[in-house]
Design a protein around this motif. Structure first.
Motif, PDB file in Angstrom:
ATOM      1  N   LEU A  54       0.833  -1.201   0.000  1.00 28.15           N
ATOM      2  CA  LEU A  54       0.000   0.000   0.000  1.00 28.15           C
ATOM      3  C   LEU A  54       0.869   1.252   0.000  1.00 28.15           C
ATOM      4  CD1 LEU A  54      -2.834  -0.820   2.582  1.00 28.15           C
ATOM      5  CD2 LEU A  54      -2.838  -1.175   0.111  1.00 28.15           C
ATOM      6  N   THR A  55       0.403   2.289  -0.659  1.00 24.39           N
ATOM      7  CA  THR A  55       1.090   3.576  -0.594  1.00 24.39           C
ATOM      8  C   THR A  55       0.774   4.242   0.743  1.00 24.39           C
ATOM      9  OG1 THR A  55      -0.751   4.801  -1.563  1.00 24.39           O
ATOM     10  CG2 THR A  55       0.855   3.822  -3.088  1.00 24.39           C
ATOM     11  N   ILE A  56       1.540   5.273   1.086  1.00 26.43           N
ATOM     12  CA  ILE A  56       1.295   5.971   2.346  1.00 26.43           C
ATOM     13  C   ILE A  56      -0.121   6.548   2.412  1.00 26.43           C
ATOM     14  CG2 ILE A  56       1.939   8.006   3.710  1.00 26.43           C
ATOM     15  CD1 ILE A  56       4.826   7.380   3.165  1.00 26.43           C
ATOM     16  N   PRO A  57      -0.623   7.238   1.375  1.00 26.44           N
ATOM     17  CA  PRO A  57      -2.013   7.728   1.445  1.00 26.44           C
ATOM     18  C   PRO A  57      -3.022   6.591   1.600  1.00 26.44           C
ATOM     19  CG  PRO A  57      -0.817   8.863  -0.289  1.00 26.44           C
ATOM     20  CD  PRO A  57       0.062   7.757   0.163  1.00 26.44           C
ATOM     21  N   GLN A  58      -2.807   5.478   0.900  1.00 29.81           N
ATOM     22  CA  GLN A  58      -3.735   4.351   1.024  1.00 29.81           C
ATOM     23  C   GLN A  58      -3.716   3.778   2.444  1.00 29.81           C
ATOM     24  OE1 GLN A  58      -2.155   1.870  -2.094  1.00 29.81           O
ATOM     25  NE2 GLN A  58      -3.693   2.541  -3.588  1.00 29.81           N
ATOM     26  N   ALA A  59      -2.513   3.638   2.998  1.00 32.91           N
ATOM     27  CA  ALA A  59      -2.401   3.095   4.348  1.00 32.91           C
ATOM     28  C   ALA A  59      -3.024   4.033   5.384  1.00 32.91           C
ATOM     29  CB  ALA A  59      -0.931   2.842   4.685  1.00 32.91           C
ATOM     30  N   LEU A  60      -2.794   5.332   5.222  1.00 35.73           N
ATOM     31  CA  LEU A  60      -3.406   6.299   6.139  1.00 35.73           C
ATOM     32  C   LEU A  60      -4.924   6.253   6.043  1.00 35.73           C
ATOM     33  CD1 LEU A  60      -1.019   9.365   5.667  1.00 35.73           C
ATOM     34  CD2 LEU A  60      -1.233   7.926   7.704  1.00 35.73           C
ATOM     35  N   GLY A  61      -5.431   6.164   4.823  1.00 38.94           N
ATOM     36  CA  GLY A  61      -6.871   6.087   4.640  1.00 38.94           C
ATOM     37  C   GLY A  61      -7.451   4.838   5.278  1.00 38.94           C
ATOM     38  N   MET A  62      -6.724   3.728   5.167  1.00 39.68           N
ATOM     39  CA  MET A  62      -7.216   2.477   5.733  1.00 39.68           C
ATOM     40  C   MET A  62      -7.256   2.524   7.252  1.00 39.68           C
ATOM     41  SD  MET A  62      -5.875  -1.398   4.950  1.00 39.68           S
ATOM     42  CE  MET A  62      -7.012  -2.785   5.089  1.00 39.68           C
ATOM     43  N   THR A  63      -6.176   3.021   7.862  1.00 41.45           N
ATOM     44  CA  THR A  63      -6.135   3.021   9.328  1.00 41.45           C
ATOM     45  C   THR A  63      -7.141   4.003   9.923  1.00 41.45           C
ATOM     46  OG1 THR A  63      -4.638   2.994  11.226  1.00 41.45           O
ATOM     47  CG2 THR A  63      -4.341   4.788   9.664  1.00 41.45           C
ATOM     48  N   LEU A  64      -7.411   5.107   9.232  1.00 39.35           N
ATOM     49  CA  LEU A  64      -8.335   6.105   9.773  1.00 39.35           C
ATOM     50  C   LEU A  64      -9.795   5.732   9.562  1.00 39.35           C
ATOM     51  CD1 LEU A  64      -6.462   9.376   8.730  1.00 39.35           C
ATOM     52  CD2 LEU A  64      -6.723   8.478  11.052  1.00 39.35           C
ATOM     53  N   THR A  65     -10.073   4.966   8.525  1.00 38.74           N
ATOM     54  CA  THR A  65     -11.464   4.617   8.248  1.00 38.74           C
ATOM     55  C   THR A  65     -11.848   3.239   8.787  1.00 38.74           C
ATOM     56  OG1 THR A  65     -10.847   3.776   6.054  1.00 38.74           O
ATOM     57  CG2 THR A  65     -11.591   6.071   6.197  1.00 38.74           C
ATOM     58  N   VAL A  66     -10.933   2.286   8.713  1.00 39.45           N
ATOM     59  CA  VAL A  66     -11.270   0.924   9.129  1.00 39.45           C
ATOM     60  C   VAL A  66     -11.162   0.775  10.644  1.00 39.45           C
ATOM     61  CG1 VAL A  66     -10.670  -1.508   8.890  1.00 39.45           C
ATOM     62  CG2 VAL A  66     -10.543   0.001   6.907  1.00 39.45           C
ATOM     63  N   PHE A  67     -10.022   1.181  11.219  1.00 33.48           N
ATOM     64  CA  PHE A  67      -9.784   1.096  12.663  1.00 33.48           C
ATOM     65  C   PHE A  67     -10.140  -0.297  13.204  1.00 33.48           C
ATOM     66  CE2 PHE A  67     -11.132   2.256  17.172  1.00 33.48           C
ATOM     67  CZ  PHE A  67      -9.851   2.186  17.651  1.00 33.48           C
ATOM     68  N   ALA A  68      -9.532  -1.328  12.614  1.00 35.95           N
ATOM     69  CA  ALA A  68      -9.753  -2.698  13.065  1.00 35.95           C
ATOM     70  C   ALA A  68      -8.547  -3.522  12.631  1.00 35.95           C
ATOM     71  CB  ALA A  68     -11.035  -3.266  12.486  1.00 35.95           C
ATOM     72  N   GLY A  69      -7.596  -3.696  13.534  1.00 30.86           N
ATOM     73  CA  GLY A  69      -6.342  -4.330  13.174  1.00 30.86           C
ATOM     74  C   GLY A  69      -6.499  -5.738  12.645  1.00 30.86           C
ATOM     75  N   SER A  70      -7.355  -6.532  13.281  1.00 30.76           N
ATOM     76  CA  SER A  70      -7.518  -7.907  12.826  1.00 30.76           C
ATOM     77  C   SER A  70      -8.099  -7.963  11.426  1.00 30.76           C
ATOM     78  CB  SER A  70      -8.410  -8.685  13.801  1.00 30.76           C
ATOM     79  OG  SER A  70      -9.649  -8.015  13.988  1.00 30.76           O
ATOM     80  N   ALA A  71      -9.075  -7.109  11.129  1.00 33.78           N
ATOM     81  CA  ALA A  71      -9.660  -7.079   9.788  1.00 33.78           C
ATOM     82  C   ALA A  71      -8.655  -6.559   8.766  1.00 33.78           C
ATOM     83  CB  ALA A  71     -10.919  -6.218   9.774  1.00 33.78           C
ATOM     84  N   GLN A  72      -7.850  -5.575   9.163  1.00 31.57           N
ATOM     85  CA  GLN A  72      -6.830  -5.051   8.261  1.00 31.57           C
ATOM     86  C   GLN A  72      -5.801  -6.118   7.911  1.00 31.57           C
ATOM     87  OE1 GLN A  72      -6.853  -1.100  10.804  1.00 31.57           O
ATOM     88  NE2 GLN A  72      -5.291  -0.935   9.223  1.00 31.57           N
ATOM     89  N   LEU A  73      -5.320  -6.824   8.922  1.00 28.63           N
ATOM     90  CA  LEU A  73      -4.323  -7.858   8.668  1.00 28.63           C
ATOM     91  C   LEU A  73      -4.911  -9.020   7.871  1.00 28.63           C
ATOM     92  CD1 LEU A  73      -2.291  -8.057  12.002  1.00 28.63           C
ATOM     93  CD2 LEU A  73      -1.658  -6.983   9.851  1.00 28.63           C
ATOM     94  N   ALA A  74      -6.193  -9.289   8.055  1.00 28.35           N
ATOM     95  CA  ALA A  74      -6.828 -10.351   7.278  1.00 28.35           C
ATOM     96  C   ALA A  74      -6.993  -9.935   5.818  1.00 28.35           C
ATOM     97  CB  ALA A  74      -8.187 -10.698   7.876  1.00 28.35           C
ATOM     98  N   ALA A  75      -7.242  -8.645   5.596  1.00 30.10           N
ATOM     99  CA  ALA A  75      -7.484  -8.169   4.231  1.00 30.10           C
ATOM    100  C   ALA A  75      -6.194  -7.944   3.451  1.00 30.10           C
ATOM    101  CB  ALA A  75      -8.292  -6.869   4.272  1.00 30.10           C
ATOM    102  N   LEU A  76      -5.101  -7.583   4.134  1.00 32.36           N
ATOM    103  CA  LEU A  76      -3.868  -7.218   3.434  1.00 32.36           C
ATOM    104  C   LEU A  76      -3.320  -8.329   2.530  1.00 32.36           C
ATOM    105  CD1 LEU A  76      -1.994  -5.135   6.160  1.00 32.36           C
ATOM    106  CD2 LEU A  76      -3.005  -4.299   4.025  1.00 32.36           C
ATOM    107  N   PRO A  77      -3.182  -9.569   3.017  1.00 30.90           N
ATOM    108  CA  PRO A  77      -2.676 -10.596   2.095  1.00 30.90           C
ATOM    109  C   PRO A  77      -3.610 -10.874   0.932  1.00 30.90           C
ATOM    110  CG  PRO A  77      -3.366 -11.568   4.172  1.00 30.90           C
ATOM    111  CD  PRO A  77      -3.366 -10.091   4.371  1.00 30.90           C
ATOM    112  N   LEU A  78      -4.900 -10.686   1.156  1.00 33.32           N
ATOM    113  CA  LEU A  78      -5.862 -10.877   0.077  1.00 33.32           C
ATOM    114  C   LEU A  78      -5.718  -9.785  -0.980  1.00 33.32           C
ATOM    115  CD1 LEU A  78      -9.018 -11.823   2.187  1.00 33.32           C
ATOM    116  CD2 LEU A  78      -7.383 -13.360   1.092  1.00 33.32           C
TER     117      LEU A  78
END
Length: 251
Positions: A54-78
């Protein structure tokens, strides 16, 4: 004619006016020991987002909108594997189904609040903060200080996560793999999860989910994780229902 009791201030008005600071401080103090672990976990997730492409803007957008580490880590490899979008959303949805339960538990306490405020509280709610709140206020009976106490738990927790995650995003490319931050993140999330594994249903659900995740590891698109979460949740629900029936028969 004198005013009737219907014009009395709502509990939240009294809460804010007279008991905001003490209840807020108590909530902050209660949640303080977990903030380091939350920040460390956020740091690892931030690094993982960058490492997954992910690019820095994409990663920032994900962490600010999703706010769910387990879901983020599950989605990243996919995402990295270019999995179908429905698989990514289904996996994240199943991993985060526990928040539906959290919402159901909190709703009776705050159903009188405006929907926008309830939506904002739901966004910043987390596993441990909800558990700590329910330990303090197991009853749905209105009490002065509830809302302030919940905010004292939620806001520092959210800030700790975001600080750690954003730091991880910006330093992700500079951290060498031999530092082993992935393992540190595993330790951090274990420390956060262990207090939540209270009771036979939760423990059995975790053990079954762990076994299924190992057995289904070879499934494509990380569907083994999806299967593990589903089977673990069903196991916990069945054991909980069976235990309640058994207790009612004994009673």
């Amino acid at each position: 004619m004198t005013e009737t009791s219907s014009t009395a201030p709502a509990p939240d008005v009294v809460d804010f006016a007279a008991h905001h600071e003490p209840s807020w401080r108590e909530g902050v103090k209660t949640g303080l020991p977990s903030l380091f672990g939350i920040g460390a976990w956020g740091l690892v997730v931030g690094i993982a987002m960058i490492k997954s492409g992910l690019t820095i803007p994409q990663a920032l957008g994900m962490t600010l909108t999703v706010f769910a580490g387990s879901a983020q880590l599950a989605a990243l490899p996919l995402i990295a594997a270019k999995a179908p979008i429905w698989v990514i959303f289904a996996t994240a949805l199943v991993v985060n189904l526990r928040f539906v339960i959290f919402s159901a538990l909190l709703a009776p306490h705050f159903s009188h609040l405006p929907w926008r405020q309830r939506l904002a509280l739901g966004y910043v709610a987390g596993d441990l903060t909800v558990a700590l709140f329910l330990q303090k206020y197991p009853s749905e009976t209105p009490e002065v200080g509830k809302l302030s106490y919940l905010k004292g738990l939620l806001y520092p927790n959210w800030a700790s996560w975001q600080i750690g995650s954003i730091a991880g995003i910006f330093v992700g490319s500079a951290v060498p793999p031999e530092w082993g931050l992935g393992f540190a993140g595993t330790l951090a999330i274990i420390c956060v999860m262990i207090p939540l594994m209270v009771g036979r249903p939760a423990l059995c659900g975790v053990l079954v989910a762990g076994a299924v995740s190992v057995l289904a590891h070879a499934l494509p698109y990380k569907l083994g994780l999806l299967a593990a979460v589903l089977v673990g949740m069903i196991t916990a629900m069945v054991i909980e229902e069976t235990s309640e029936k058994w207790r009612s028969k004994r009673g």
